[in-house]
Enzyme design. Structure first.
Site, mmCIF file in Angstrom:
data_model
loop_
_atom_site.group_PDB
_atom_site.id
_atom_site.type_symbol
_atom_site.label_atom_id
_atom_site.label_comp_id
_atom_site.label_asym_id
_atom_site.label_seq_id
_atom_site.Cartn_x
_atom_site.Cartn_y
_atom_site.Cartn_z
ATOM 1 C CE LYS A 79 82.507 74.648 -33.525
ATOM 2 N NZ LYS A 79 81.742 73.426 -33.884
ATOM 3 C CB SER A 154 81.510 73.576 -37.743
ATOM 4 O OG SER A 154 81.023 73.114 -36.480
ATOM 5 C CB SER A 178 80.739 69.771 -36.184
ATOM 6 O OG SER A 178 79.993 70.124 -37.326
#
Length: 221
Positions: A79, A154, A178
């Site tokens: 990420k 996210s 997330s």
């Protein structure tokens, strides 16, 4: 075997590598081709084929010398909230466009030391602030099961990449859901470890008293 490699999870790939049924270079080439063929998902923000193949060859060389490991030669992606020396670190924001960190986040460094191969950096809500991965300066991450649906956020790029069989696992971060929410929305497995279990060093902060690194993968195994 090569046409089936993307269906294998982390543990399956490690077993194939242990048995010398396939090389890390073969796996990496296969997955990079899938990433290139599925750019419409918006899962990856950047890749580096030459770097990934060099890491894969280094892992194969380590195995040739008798070294083993559950992640040695297994391709992953991070990420884009984790800073990296080898790739830009943007937190999916134009504010950090082109930024290169002088150090790797601890999670990245430990996975690199274990011999994992980094295919690239993954989309997310900007600065991890969002729950749908529509709030990225580089466009949304799309759910591979239905591109008109959200991935959740996210860590939506991580979830989309794993669910689309582009990679067997990815890193994410979880402040209030997330990792867990996008894992649920894309049909994969995600874990938020106990706070502090994984170092936050090198994670671009959203809420430091809650942020935690966590994995997203095909299964708990």
């Amino acid at each position: 075997m090569s046409n089936e490699l993307h269906h294998l999870g982390v543990a399956d790939l490690a077993r194939q590598l242990d048995a010398k049924a396939v090389s890390s270079v073969e796996i990496t080439k296969h997955l990079l081709a899938r990433v290139a063929a599925h750019q419409q998902l918006g899962a990856f923000l950047c890749t580096d084929e030459a770097l990934a193949l060099a890491q894969a060859q280094a892992a194969d060389d380590r195995r040739a010398k008798g070294e083993t490991g559950s992640l040695l030669g297994v391709p992953l992606a991070h990420k884009d909230i984790f800073v990296t020396t080898d790739f830009p670190s943007t937190a999916a924001s134009k504010m950090l466009e082109g930024y290169r960190s002088p150090f790797d986040a601890t999670v990245v460094a430990q996975l690199k030391a274990a011999g994992s191969v980094t295919l690239g950096k993954l989309n997310c809500d900007e600065f991890a602030m969002g729950g749908s991965n529509e709030n990225s300066a580089y466009g949304p991450a799309r759910n591979p099961w239905n591109v008109n649906c959200i991935t959740g956020g996210s860590s939506g790029g991580s979830a989309a990449a794993v669910a689309a069989r582009l990679i067997p696992a990815a890193t994410g971060t979880d402040t209030g859901g997330s990792v867990r929410q996008p894992a649920s929305l894309t049909g994969i497995t995600g874990i938020k470890p106990t706070y502090g279990r994984c170092s936050r060093y090198g994670m671009i902060a959203f809420a430091s008293s809650l942020d935690q690194a966590g994995p997203l993968a095909r299964s708990a195994e």
